[in-house]
Design an enzyme around this catalytic site. Structure first.
Site, PDB file in Angstrom:
ATOM      1  CB  CYS A 590      -0.982   0.059   1.181  1.00 29.96           C
ATOM      2  SG  CYS A 590      -2.209  -1.260   1.182  1.00 29.96           S
ATOM      3  CG  ASP A 591       3.406   4.452   1.678  1.00 28.93           C
ATOM      4  OD1 ASP A 591       3.219   5.150   0.662  1.00 28.93           O
ATOM      5  OD2 ASP A 591       3.863   4.909   2.733  1.00 28.93           O
ATOM      6  CB  ILE A 592       5.406   0.512  -3.538  1.00 34.60           C
ATOM      7  CG1 ILE A 592       5.004  -0.873  -3.010  1.00 34.60           C
ATOM      8  CG2 ILE A 592       6.691   0.419  -4.361  1.00 34.60           C
ATOM      9  CD1 ILE A 592       6.051  -1.563  -2.187  1.00 34.60           C
ATOM     10  CB  THR A 630       2.968   8.416  -0.554  1.00 30.09           C
ATOM     11  OG1 THR A 630       3.341   7.836   0.703  1.00 30.09           O
ATOM     12  CG2 THR A 630       3.599   9.792  -0.677  1.00 30.09           C
TER      13      THR A 630
END
Length: 751
Positions: A590-592, A630
């Protein structure tokens, strides 16, 4: 045999050879028209070559872990009771087995499509339309254009085998285990430098990982490929434009008469073998193999990390090194894990010596001067970072786990001594019998007894007093707590009031923490532990000495060169692949983003920060959840109130891949041209215009390589999740194993 019988047999043999030759040349022979379909359990299940030597279609997988499912591929049809030999697969051992309701069709639109319950997959990635297909007696499946020109053939996309008349192209690979339930553990790479090299599958293909190489190098301007001659079994490394070639195996005569089918396969034990099949009597001959000999322990990766390979003249055996236990007691080849989490560093650890043990790993420390064996062992014992030391010819190196490719030395190798650190072995060892103490007088004994008795009484009274006090204090606190509950006020204001959790909520959360804590992959930052003291909540990860990928790409220091960027991109992809497909339950990160990719001391990229990760249940493929991630890396579906799948991570990875290729942020207002502000949009414009060199204008890089990498990124950032490839497909495309088709335009960009 009579003269008439001899003549008849000769005529039949000549007819068979003529049929094979003509069918391999004539695309109209055995033509498969548009609209033709195959099925796993109902006829037709396969398309045969003209003489029935080869078949393409569905075949049963017998391995227990595939639950009797089906696969799609090409096989050499067994004769006289011999088994079929799979030589090419459209589905891999990583894919779930196909079910009986699968269907393969050469559609009216000229596409070869595999239909399953989950999705439709193109078997032949080609932008051109097919008008017919043929399965040839060479073992080659071909799609033809309207004018009978070849637009796609299986010979151009080998999996674990090349057949007579087939090549392993320049910069292509064979991967073992495609046709069985074994995972792809080994790679045969035809490298750009002209070397044909064998590697374990789960590595970065660095020289330290190689366990056999041909020693060939490309002369300037030439591009080598591996070629197997269909007539005499010669195996050559050669170039089409010149007579320069290196012979790996020269053809030799075989017993018996009649046609032979030659096959070179990267087997699941890591050996590359050249075989010959006698069509008439179904005999199989092994002509040669690489590496030479039969010692499987020389194949790196045959045993997992932290285990040692021992060969007993028949097969390899994998056993754990001292201080380690099997990851899976039923599958010793998977490797071992440490049986203590950290060294004690207080003198309670113990060094176990092992003679003539070697391993291949980059040490974190190598002594500059010669030492004695005892000094080498002691230096590791007092070093908390050290788990093993290797002593060879006076030189000492210290090593962190994992210990890779451990084995015993073979003849003509330099003798060595290894020292393995284990936890508290001395405490578990039998205690030595002490010398008999001198006799004491009876008076002394009585005095000692009185002292012990008085001390014991006082100790009992003291402990009782402490125990009663603690009990009373506990009772008081419990009564006070119950009183507070009665008035529904815990002494906290509304903003920080305690929340009441259901059992199912806590159970689910504990599943999630355990699953993330158990993830262990060379491209994931390892979670070592946590702190939970009152309001303080901290996670403890392994130390990463070279900072983040964001600092590397966007900082003021030196930029990584092209090869480093490609390696980093593959590191990240392999880490995400592990989360998506190789964990006990799928995990959506979910936040690569570059700031969450950390670099260790060897500049290996590792994914970190699982604070927003979403765990799927084993039977889940999607989930509803609030927006996580992000801005600038979010997939479009986050803003559409639709279920989230692992494809959300694929989108984020596509943005990161573009940033890694170009060494700039996706959104950069300081560029010279307005159309370059958004990197993803500019990258597509450069790609369409054939100007991808503008994306990496500060260094000389092969345009085709850059173009392929950009194409992979553009596929990843497609608006529709279904159009994005799986992370396994991304890895294979970046490795050059599979073709990268032309991507459509990403219709929007998430900000």
């Amino acid at each position: 045999m009579t003269g008439a019988n001899v003549a008849a047999a000769t005529t039949a043999l000549l007819l068979l050879i003529t049929t094979i030759s003509s069918s391999s040349q004539d695309p109209r022979h055995n033509q498969i028209p548009l609209g033709s379909a195959l099925y796993p359990t109902t006829q037709p299940t396969s398309w045969l070559s003209p003489s029935g030597l080869f078949a393409f279609g569905f075949y049963q997988q017998q391995q227990a872990n595939n639950n009797g499912g089906f696969a799609l591929g090409i096989w050499l049809v067994g004769r006289n009771g011999s088994k079929n030999t799979v030589v090419w697969t459209a589905t891999t051992s990583d894919d779930p087995p196909l079910t009986p309701n699968a269907r393969l069709e050469l559609t009216k639109q000229g596409k070869l499509v595999l239909e399953t319950q989950e999705s439709n997959n193109l078997i032949a990635n080609t932008s051109e339309t097919a008008y017919s297909a043929s399965m040839l007696d060479s073992g080659n499946l071909i799609l033809y254009h309207q004018n009978s020109t070849i637009i796609w053939q299986s010979f151009d996309h080998p999996t674990d085998t090349i057949l007579g008349g087939q090549s392993l192209p320049y910069e292509a690979q064979l991967l073992s285990g495609y046709s069985s339930s074994s995972r792809k553990r080994f790679i045969l790479a035809m490298q750009s430098d002209g070397n044909l090299v064998l590697y374990p599958g789960d590595t970065a293909n660095t020289p330290i990982d190689a366990y056999w190489a041909s020693g060939t190098f490309n002369p300037p301007g030439l591009k080598y490929h591996l070629y197997l001659d269909a007539n005499d079994s010669s195996l050559l490394i050669k170039d089409n434009t010149s007579s320069i070639q290196r012979v790996l195996y020269s053809g030799s005569s075989l017993p018996g008469r009649g046609s032979k089918i030659y096959r070179a396969t990267l087997d699941t034990d890591g050996f590359f073998r050249l075989n010959a099949h006698d069509i008439n009597n179904a005999n199989l001959y092994t002509l040669s193999g690489w590496p030479q000999g039969n010692n499987s322990c020389l194949v790196k990766g045959i045993c997992g990390h932290n285990s040692i390979c021992k060969f007993d003249a028949r097969k390899p055996h994998c056993t754990c090194l001292p201080g380690y236990d099997y990851i899976d007691p039923n599958q010793h080849s998977l490797g071992c894990r440490r049986n203590i989490s950290q060294p004690n560093c207080a003198g309670k650890d113990y060094m176990v010596p092992m003679q003539n043990l070697v391993w291949a790993n980059r040490p974190y420390y190598a002594a500059a001067k010669k030492l004695q064996k005892e000094e080498c062992a002691s230096s590791c014992l007092v070093d908390c970072k050290c788990w093993a030391a290797l002593y060879t010819n006076g030189l000492c190196i210290r090593q962190e786990p994992p210990l890779r490719y451990a084995r015993f030395t073979v003849q003509d190798e330099q003798p060595s001594s290894a020292f393995l650190k284990v936890g508290n072995m001395k405490l578990n060892a039998p205690m030595p019998v002490p010398d008999q103490p001198p006799q004491k007088s009876s008076t002394s004994d009585k005095a000692i007894l009185r002292i012990v008795l008085v001390t014991s009484i006082f100790t009992l009274i003291f402990c009782s007093t402490i125990g009663i006090s603690c009990h009373l204090m506990s009772k008081i606190r419990v009564l006070k707590y119950k009183r507070l509950l009665e008035i529904r006020d815990l002494g906290l204001n509304e903003e920080v009031a305690l929340r009441r959790f259901s059992y199912s909520e806590l159970k689910r959360a504990t599943n999630e923490v355990r699953a993330i804590g158990k993830t262990h992959h060379r491209n994931l930052v390892r979670l070592l532990g946590f702190c939970a003291e009152g309001p303080k909540r901290l996670l403890v990860y392994e130390y990463m000495s070279n900072g983040s990928l964001g600092k590397l790409l966007f900082g003021d220091e030196r930029l990584p060169d092209w090869d480093e960027r490609v390696r980093i991109a593959l590191d990240i992809a392999r880490g995400i692949l592990y989360l998506h497909e190789e964990c006990e339950a799928p995990i959506i990160h979910c936040d690569i983003k570059p700031q969450n990719i950390l670099m260790d001391e060897f500049w290996t990229a590792k994914i970190s920060d699982f604070g927003l990760a979403k765990l799927l249940m084993p039977d889940q493929t999607r989930t509803f959840t609030g927006v996580r991630g992000t801005r600038g890396y979010l997939a479009p579906e986050w803003n559409k109130n639709t279920p989230i799948t692992v494809k959300a991570d694929i989108y984020s990875y596509g943005i990161v891949l573009l940033e890694t290729v170009c060494c700039r942020r996706n959104l950069d207002a300081n560029v010279s041209e307005p159309n370059e502000i958004l990197l993803s949009g500019w990258a597509y414009k450069c790609f369409v215009a054939g100007e991808v060199h503008k994306l990496v204008h500060w260094e000389e890089v092969d345009k085709n390589v850059v173009e392929n990498t950009v194409k992979v990124a553009l596929w990843c950032i497609q608006d529709e999740p279904v159009l994005r490839p799986s992370m396994k497909s991304v890895v294979l495309m970046l490795e050059g194993v599979t073709h990268v088709p032309m991507p459509p335009c990403p219709t929007s960009n998430s900000m």
